[in-house]
Design a protein around this motif. Sequence first.
Motif, PDB file in Angstrom:
ATOM      1  N   SER A 289       4.151   9.722  29.587  1.00  0.00           N
ATOM      2  CA  SER A 289       3.392  10.973  29.479  1.00  0.00           C
ATOM      3  C   SER A 289       3.271  11.582  30.871  1.00  0.00           C
ATOM      4  CB  SER A 289       1.997  10.698  28.907  1.00  0.00           C
ATOM      5  OG  SER A 289       1.213   9.994  29.848  1.00  0.00           O
ATOM      6  N   VAL A 290       2.714  12.819  30.950  1.00  0.00           N
ATOM      7  CA  VAL A 290       2.549  13.484  32.249  1.00  0.00           C
ATOM      8  C   VAL A 290       1.562  12.715  33.126  1.00  0.00           C
ATOM      9  CG1 VAL A 290       3.135  15.767  31.381  1.00  0.00           C
ATOM     10  CG2 VAL A 290       0.777  14.973  31.229  1.00  0.00           C
ATOM     11  N   ASN A 291       0.743  11.850  32.537  1.00  0.00           N
ATOM     12  CA  ASN A 291      -0.199  11.045  33.302  1.00  0.00           C
ATOM     13  C   ASN A 291       0.377   9.688  33.681  1.00  0.00           C
ATOM     14  OD1 ASN A 291      -2.132  13.058  33.042  1.00  0.00           O
ATOM     15  ND2 ASN A 291      -2.857  12.272  31.098  1.00  0.00           N
ATOM     16  N   GLY A 292       1.622   9.385  33.254  1.00  0.00           N
ATOM     17  CA  GLY A 292       2.253   8.120  33.589  1.00  0.00           C
ATOM     18  C   GLY A 292       2.047   7.026  32.566  1.00  0.00           C
ATOM     19  N   LEU A 293       1.416   7.324  31.422  1.00  0.00           N
ATOM     20  CA  LEU A 293       1.219   6.307  30.387  1.00  0.00           C
ATOM     21  C   LEU A 293       2.535   6.048  29.646  1.00  0.00           C
ATOM     22  CD1 LEU A 293      -2.206   7.465  28.929  1.00  0.00           C
ATOM     23  CD2 LEU A 293      -1.784   5.506  30.386  1.00  0.00           C
ATOM     24  N   VAL A 294       2.756   4.775  29.287  1.00  0.00           N
ATOM     25  CA  VAL A 294       3.970   4.407  28.557  1.00  0.00           C
ATOM     26  C   VAL A 294       3.818   4.853  27.104  1.00  0.00           C
ATOM     27  CG1 VAL A 294       5.448   2.530  27.815  1.00  0.00           C
ATOM     28  CG2 VAL A 294       4.382   2.447  30.067  1.00  0.00           C
ATOM     29  N   LEU A 295       4.682   5.781  26.679  1.00  0.00           N
ATOM     30  CA  LEU A 295       4.644   6.274  25.304  1.00  0.00           C
ATOM     31  C   LEU A 295       5.587   5.488  24.407  1.00  0.00           C
ATOM     32  CD1 LEU A 295       4.626  10.126  25.978  1.00  0.00           C
ATOM     33  CD2 LEU A 295       2.688   8.606  25.615  1.00  0.00           C
ATOM     34  N   LYS A 296       6.765   5.127  24.934  1.00  0.00           N
ATOM     35  CA  LYS A 296       7.745   4.438  24.095  1.00  0.00           C
ATOM     36  C   LYS A 296       8.780   3.752  24.973  1.00  0.00           C
ATOM     37  CE  LYS A 296      10.803   5.226  20.122  1.00  0.00           C
ATOM     38  NZ  LYS A 296      11.391   6.255  19.236  1.00  0.00           N
ATOM     39  N   VAL A 297       9.210   2.555  24.537  1.00  0.00           N
ATOM     40  CA  VAL A 297      10.307   1.841  25.194  1.00  0.00           C
ATOM     41  C   VAL A 297      11.333   1.515  24.120  1.00  0.00           C
ATOM     42  CG1 VAL A 297      10.967  -0.096  26.646  1.00  0.00           C
ATOM     43  CG2 VAL A 297       8.675   0.833  26.817  1.00  0.00           C
ATOM     44  N   SER A 298      12.553   2.058  24.240  1.00  0.00           N
ATOM     45  CA  SER A 298      13.580   1.897  23.214  1.00  0.00           C
ATOM     46  C   SER A 298      14.778   1.160  23.787  1.00  0.00           C
ATOM     47  CB  SER A 298      14.027   3.263  22.675  1.00  0.00           C
ATOM     48  OG  SER A 298      12.933   3.974  22.168  1.00  0.00           O
ATOM     49  N   GLN A 299      15.319   0.228  22.987  1.00  0.00           N
ATOM     50  CA  GLN A 299      16.531  -0.492  23.396  1.00  0.00           C
ATOM     51  C   GLN A 299      17.756   0.329  23.008  1.00  0.00           C
ATOM     52  OE1 GLN A 299      16.833  -4.451  21.824  1.00  0.00           O
ATOM     53  NE2 GLN A 299      18.992  -4.656  22.350  1.00  0.00           N
ATOM     54  N   VAL A 300      18.618   0.557  23.994  1.00  0.00           N
ATOM     55  CA  VAL A 300      19.869   1.281  23.737  1.00  0.00           C
ATOM     56  C   VAL A 300      20.988   0.287  23.424  1.00  0.00           C
ATOM     57  CG1 VAL A 300      21.572   2.873  24.688  1.00  0.00           C
ATOM     58  CG2 VAL A 300      19.155   3.173  25.211  1.00  0.00           C
ATOM     59  N   SER A 301      21.121  -0.741  24.244  1.00  0.00           N
ATOM     60  CA  SER A 301      22.156  -1.744  24.046  1.00  0.00           C
ATOM     61  C   SER A 301      21.799  -2.957  24.889  1.00  0.00           C
ATOM     62  CB  SER A 301      23.526  -1.194  24.458  1.00  0.00           C
ATOM     63  OG  SER A 301      23.539  -0.854  25.830  1.00  0.00           O
ATOM     64  N   GLY A 302      22.545  -4.082  24.649  1.00  0.00           N
ATOM     65  CA  GLY A 302      22.363  -5.264  25.473  1.00  0.00           C
ATOM     66  C   GLY A 302      21.798  -6.448  24.721  1.00  0.00           C
ATOM     67  N   ASN A 303      21.555  -7.525  25.474  1.00  0.00           N
ATOM     68  CA  ASN A 303      21.044  -8.772  24.918  1.00  0.00           C
ATOM     69  C   ASN A 303      19.629  -8.590  24.383  1.00  0.00           C
ATOM     70  OD1 ASN A 303      19.392 -11.481  25.569  1.00  0.00           O
ATOM     71  ND2 ASN A 303      21.489 -11.993  24.994  1.00  0.00           N
ATOM     72  N   ASP A 304      19.409  -8.995  23.118  1.00  0.00           N
ATOM     73  CA  ASP A 304      18.104  -8.759  22.479  1.00  0.00           C
ATOM     74  C   ASP A 304      16.980  -9.517  23.172  1.00  0.00           C
ATOM     75  OD1 ASP A 304      19.545  -8.660  19.135  1.00  0.00           O
ATOM     76  OD2 ASP A 304      19.315  -7.100  20.659  1.00  0.00           O
ATOM     77  N   THR A 305      17.241 -10.780  23.551  1.00  0.00           N
ATOM     78  CA  THR A 305      16.197 -11.576  24.183  1.00  0.00           C
ATOM     79  C   THR A 305      15.794 -10.994  25.537  1.00  0.00           C
ATOM     80  OG1 THR A 305      17.094 -13.542  23.108  1.00  0.00           O
ATOM     81  CG2 THR A 305      15.548 -13.892  24.928  1.00  0.00           C
ATOM     82  N   LEU A 306      16.803 -10.598  26.327  1.00  0.00           N
ATOM     83  CA  LEU A 306      16.525  -9.970  27.625  1.00  0.00           C
ATOM     84  C   LEU A 306      15.790  -8.648  27.441  1.00  0.00           C
ATOM     85  CD1 LEU A 306      16.819  -9.788  30.682  1.00  0.00           C
ATOM     86  CD2 LEU A 306      19.126  -8.885  30.355  1.00  0.00           C
ATOM     87  N   CYS A 307      16.183  -7.859  26.442  1.00  0.00           N
ATOM     88  CA  CYS A 307      15.522  -6.577  26.183  1.00  0.00           C
ATOM     89  C   CYS A 307      14.057  -6.771  25.783  1.00  0.00           C
ATOM     90  CB  CYS A 307      16.282  -5.804  25.105  1.00  0.00           C
ATOM     91  SG  CYS A 307      17.853  -5.113  25.682  1.00  0.00           S
ATOM     92  N   ARG A 308      13.799  -7.816  24.989  1.00  0.00           N
ATOM     93  CA  ARG A 308      12.404  -8.071  24.619  1.00  0.00           C
ATOM     94  C   ARG A 308      11.568  -8.418  25.845  1.00  0.00           C
ATOM     95  NH1 ARG A 308      14.721 -10.500  19.953  1.00  0.00           N
ATOM     96  NH2 ARG A 308      14.706 -12.549  20.950  1.00  0.00           N
TER      97      ARG A 308
END
Length: 341
Positions: A289-308
């Motif tokens: 957000s404009v205040n720096g809050l995390v709104l969403k984290v989406s996985q595009v590609s890569g190892n699932d365990t590392l992404c988690r």
Amino acid sequence: MKKSNYSKSVVISVAIHALLIVLLLWGADFTFDNKQPVGNTIQATMVDPAMLNQQAQQIRQQRQAAKEAEQARQDRLEQQTAALETQRKAEAERIRQLKADKLAAEKETREAEKQQQLQQQQALEAKAKAEAKAKAEAKAKAEAKAKAEAKAKAEAKAKAEAKAKVEAKAKAEAKAKAEAQAKVEAKAKADAKAKADAKAKADAKAKADAKAKADAQAKADAKAKQDAALNDMFSGLEAENAQRGGARGKHIADEADRYGAIYKQMIQQKLLVDQSFKGQKCDLILRLSVNGLVLKVSQVSGNDTLCRAAKSAVLQVSEFPMPDNPDVVKKLQEINLTVSP
């Protein structure tokens, strides 16, 4: 103001007329001669009509100029009033938009908090399920082992009983010698069985102790490797290149890179590293957000365990610092994040 200017113009006009009268009187001859006149003599100064017309024309021009100046002043006042009204409306719209943006940001913050709480709850439930499954598997293994041991004992007992019957028959036929020999053999078998049972128990205990020791060593090794690899896990936080040239675009890009480095360091401090991540890669999209809050984290590609693990690190940070420049903030609201041990 308009009435005052009009009065001023009238005063100027009256003053000009008075000046003309003075000039006319000044041009007249008012001198007297003490000599006795020899007749009626009248001296007069002729007034030039052209000069009067010229002066009258100048007065009219001055009045016209004053009127035009007044009109120009009125036009400027109207333009200034229109400009002020436009500015007032723009300021009102800006304030309304700021209020709307603030409400939207607060709503996004609440939604992000709800999402984070839901994810944490899901993570706790998943951990509880995994622990329950591990306990169930351990219990099943223990029961299977107990059944196998019981079966082995029953088979050994059955074989022993069968052999005892055969030996009992032989003993009966051989009478005393066979009975004596059977007693010796029975005692020897009992001793051998006791030794075998004791050895089996000792082997099982040794295996369990060795497994517990190996598990403890593996955990210690993983923790040491995790601590050693923590500073080398991230390949970098990639900010988008500036789309416009010039000094302003370069400044925006430099600021975005600088804040990106700060974000990278904050995420690194929260990332839990595992030896299995070596050689793996994960691409994420991080929305703020404009205040720096995390709104969403989406996985595009890569190892699932590392992404988690990377997602968990981002959510633990929760809020990132934002610059004052709105153009830089706009670039930082969507970030391509690459994690590569």
